[in-house]
Motif scaffolding. Structure first.
Motif, PDB file in Angstrom:
ATOM      1  N   GLY A 233      -0.729  16.117  11.999  1.00 51.82           N
ATOM      2  CA  GLY A 233       0.132  17.270  12.206  1.00 51.82           C
ATOM      3  C   GLY A 233      -0.188  18.415  11.273  1.00 51.82           C
ATOM      4  N   GLY A 234      -1.467  18.557  10.902  1.00 52.71           N
ATOM      5  CA  GLY A 234      -1.873  19.616  10.004  1.00 52.71           C
ATOM      6  C   GLY A 234      -1.588  19.336   8.548  1.00 52.71           C
ATOM      7  N   VAL A 235      -1.059  18.154   8.246  1.00 46.58           N
ATOM      8  CA  VAL A 235      -0.734  17.770   6.876  1.00 46.58           C
ATOM      9  C   VAL A 235      -1.692  16.668   6.444  1.00 46.58           C
ATOM     10  CG1 VAL A 235       1.039  16.802   5.351  1.00 46.58           C
ATOM     11  CG2 VAL A 235       1.687  18.358   7.215  1.00 46.58           C
ATOM     12  N   GLU A 236      -2.266  16.795   5.242  1.00 47.59           N
ATOM     13  CA  GLU A 236      -3.146  15.751   4.739  1.00 47.59           C
ATOM     14  C   GLU A 236      -2.311  14.619   4.169  1.00 47.59           C
ATOM     15  OE1 GLU A 236      -7.415  15.711   2.580  1.00 47.59           O
ATOM     16  OE2 GLU A 236      -5.819  16.597   1.379  1.00 47.59           O
ATOM     17  N   VAL A 237      -2.552  13.402   4.647  1.00 48.67           N
ATOM     18  CA  VAL A 237      -1.816  12.227   4.185  1.00 48.67           C
ATOM     19  C   VAL A 237      -2.815  11.176   3.709  1.00 48.67           C
ATOM     20  CG1 VAL A 237       0.170  12.628   5.679  1.00 48.67           C
ATOM     21  CG2 VAL A 237      -1.747  11.278   6.533  1.00 48.67           C
ATOM     22  N   HIS A 238      -2.304  10.143   3.042  1.00 44.83           N
ATOM     23  CA  HIS A 238      -3.177   9.082   2.552  1.00 44.83           C
ATOM     24  C   HIS A 238      -2.539   7.719   2.816  1.00 44.83           C
ATOM     25  CE1 HIS A 238      -0.678   8.364  -1.023  1.00 44.83           C
ATOM     26  NE2 HIS A 238      -0.596   9.671  -1.149  1.00 44.83           N
ATOM     27  N   HIS A 239      -3.288   6.649   2.495  1.00 44.70           N
ATOM     28  CA  HIS A 239      -2.920   5.313   2.955  1.00 44.70           C
ATOM     29  C   HIS A 239      -2.033   4.529   2.004  1.00 44.70           C
ATOM     30  CE1 HIS A 239      -5.943   4.266   0.045  1.00 44.70           C
ATOM     31  NE2 HIS A 239      -5.802   2.986   0.281  1.00 44.70           N
ATOM     32  N   LEU A 240      -1.745   5.042   0.820  1.00 42.98           N
ATOM     33  CA  LEU A 240      -0.894   4.318  -0.113  1.00 42.98           C
ATOM     34  C   LEU A 240       0.555   4.761   0.094  1.00 42.98           C
ATOM     35  CD1 LEU A 240      -2.928   4.103  -3.440  1.00 42.98           C
ATOM     36  CD2 LEU A 240      -2.665   2.419  -1.634  1.00 42.98           C
ATOM     37  N   LEU A 241       1.306   3.933   0.807  1.00 42.19           N
ATOM     38  CA  LEU A 241       2.669   4.290   1.187  1.00 42.19           C
ATOM     39  C   LEU A 241       3.684   3.726   0.203  1.00 42.19           C
ATOM     40  CD1 LEU A 241       2.628   3.777   5.066  1.00 42.19           C
ATOM     41  CD2 LEU A 241       1.731   5.674   3.686  1.00 42.19           C
ATOM     42  N   ASP A 242       4.759   4.469   0.034  1.00 46.98           N
ATOM     43  CA  ASP A 242       5.900   3.992  -0.743  1.00 46.98           C
ATOM     44  C   ASP A 242       6.828   3.256   0.217  1.00 46.98           C
ATOM     45  OD1 ASP A 242       8.237   3.626  -2.185  1.00 46.98           O
ATOM     46  OD2 ASP A 242       8.077   5.550  -3.211  1.00 46.98           O
ATOM     47  N   PRO A 243       6.980   1.934   0.066  1.00 47.21           N
ATOM     48  CA  PRO A 243       7.820   1.188   1.011  1.00 47.21           C
ATOM     49  C   PRO A 243       9.263   1.671   1.053  1.00 47.21           C
ATOM     50  CG  PRO A 243       6.459  -0.305  -0.275  1.00 47.21           C
ATOM     51  CD  PRO A 243       6.331   1.052  -0.910  1.00 47.21           C
ATOM     52  N   ARG A 244       9.725   2.366   0.015  1.00 52.79           N
ATOM     53  CA  ARG A 244      11.102   2.847  -0.010  1.00 52.79           C
ATOM     54  C   ARG A 244      11.316   4.002   0.952  1.00 52.79           C
ATOM     55  NH1 ARG A 244      10.857   3.629  -6.425  1.00 52.79           N
ATOM     56  NH2 ARG A 244       8.887   4.527  -5.659  1.00 52.79           N
TER      57      ARG A 244
END
Length: 308
Positions: A233-244
Motif C-alpha cells: 500500500g505504498g508503505v515499506e514494511v518488514h517481517h519482524l512483527l510485534d505479536p501485541r
C-alpha cells in the motif's frame, strides 16, 4: 551475518528460501557428503514447515484450524521449538503471527509479494498459548495461521550442522541467511563470522559498520529490520512483527546479534530483542549472553562480553 572463507576449510554456497547458504567443513574430502546432508535437511524442513507450500504439513494444520490435526515428527518438533521460544521470550517471538504476515502481503516468496493495501488496523495475533501440541497432533484456534519463520531457519542450521558432524566427523559451519550453527572441531582460531546489517557476499570487502568475531561452538544469529522489506500500500514494511499489534515492530534497533549455545537460542533472543525495542538492553544484560545492538542511526551497543 556472513561466514568468511578460510583457506584451511572447504566451502560451498547456494541459495534457498531466498537466503544465501554457506557450508564450510574442515575436511575438504567431506564437502560433497556434507552438502548432501544439508540439502536433505533443508528439503525435509521445507516440506514440513513452509507456509508457502499448499501441499505442506503446516498448511494442513492451518486448514484444520479449530480441530486436532495429525502432524509428522519433524513438524511436531519444530512446533515444540517455536512454543519454547515463545515461552522463554514472554511471547515476543510468537508462532501465531501467520495471519498478520498474510495481511501484510507476505504470503508468497518475497519477490512476488502483492503491493496491495495495508489493513488500517491489525488485531493482535491469537497468541502462542492458544496452540495445543499433544505428541503427534496439534490444534490451533479457528482463524489462526502459523508462521515458524522466527525459529525454523536457525533450527534447521543447528540440525544440519549436527548431522554433518555426525556423518563426516569434520568440523562444520552452516549459515542459512546469516543464522550460523557450528559443530565438531573448529579450525584454528575458530570460525570467523562477519556481523553486518544485511547478509552479503562473504568474499567481498567488509562494509562500513561491520564487525568480525570468532565462534568455536554453538551458534550466532542476527535479527533485523533491513533484510526482508517490501512495499504494501505504498508503505515499506518488514517481517519482524510485534505479536501485541500484528504490525512490524517499531524501529529502535535495526539489527541485534547474539551468540548462544545453539543457533536456535541465539536467533530466539535476537528476534525478541528487536521486538522489545528499548526494553531489550536490560533484558539482554540479565540473560548475560554476548550481544551487539545497532540503533536505527548506526550507533553500536554491546553487552554480555561481546568482543570489543
Amino acid at each position: 551475518m556472513t561466514a568468511l572463507r578460510d583457506r584451511a576449510v572447504a566451502t560451498a554456497d547456494w541459495t534457498v528460501w531466498t537466503c544465501r547458504v554457506r557450508l564450510a567443513v574442515t575436511d575438504p574430502a567431506a564437502l560433497p557428503a556434507a552438502r548432501d546432508v544439508v540439502e536433505r535437511e533443508i528439503a525435509a524442513v521445507d516440506a514440513a514447515c513452509s507456509r508457502f507450500r499448499p501441499d505442506g504439513d503446516l498448511a494442513a494444520v492451518d486448514a484444520g484450524a479449530g480441530r486436532w490435526t495429525p502432524v509428522g515428527p519433524l513438524l511436531a518438533e519444530a512446533l515444540a521449538v517455536a512454543l519454547r521460544a515463545a515461552r522463554l521470550t514472554d511471547g515476543h517471538v510468537d508462532p501465531t503471527v501467520g495471519g498478520a504476515m498474510t495481511a501484510l502481503g507476505y504470503d508468497r516468496d518475497l519477490a512476488d509479494v502483492d503491493p496491495g493495501t495495508v489493513p488500517p488496523v491489525l488485531a493482535p495475533v491469537a497468541g502462542w498459548r492458544t496452540v495445543e501440541l499433544d505428541g503427534d497432533r496439534v490444534r490451533i484456534p479457528w482463524g489462526a495461521r502459523l508462521d515458524l519463520g522466527a525459529t525454523v531457519k536457525a533450527w534447521t542450521a543447528d540440525r544440519a550442522a549436527a548431522a554433518v558432524a555426525d556423518r563426516t566427523g569434520a568440523g562444520v559451519l552452516v549459515s542459512i541467511g546469516g543464522d550460523v550453527a557450528v559443530a565438531g572441531p573448529a579450525p584454528d582460531g575458530g570460525w570467523r563470522i562477519r556481523v553486518e546489517d544485511v547478509t552479503g557476499d562473504p568474499d567481498a570487502p567488509p562494509p562500513p559498520g561491520s564487525a568480525t568475531v570468532s565462534v568455536v561452538d554453538g551458534g550466532l544469529a542476527t535479527s533485523g529490520t533491513r533484510a526482508r522489506r517490501w512495499l504494501r500500500g505504498g508503505v515499506e514494511v518488514h517481517h519482524l512483527l510485534d505479536p501485541r499489534t500484528g504490525l512490524p515492530t517499531r524501529p529502535v534497533w535495526r539489527t541485534v546479534s547474539v551468540a548462544a549455545g545453539s543457533c536456535t537460542d541465539a536467533n530466539t533472543v535476537s528476534t525478541a530483542a528487536v521486538v522489545r525495542g528499548h526494553a531489550a538492553l536490560p533484558w539482554l544484560r540479565e540473560l548475560g549472553l554476548p550481544a551487539r545492538l545497532v540503533t536505527e542511526h548506526g550507533d553500536v551497543v554491546t553487552c554480555g562480553g561481546w568482543p570489543a
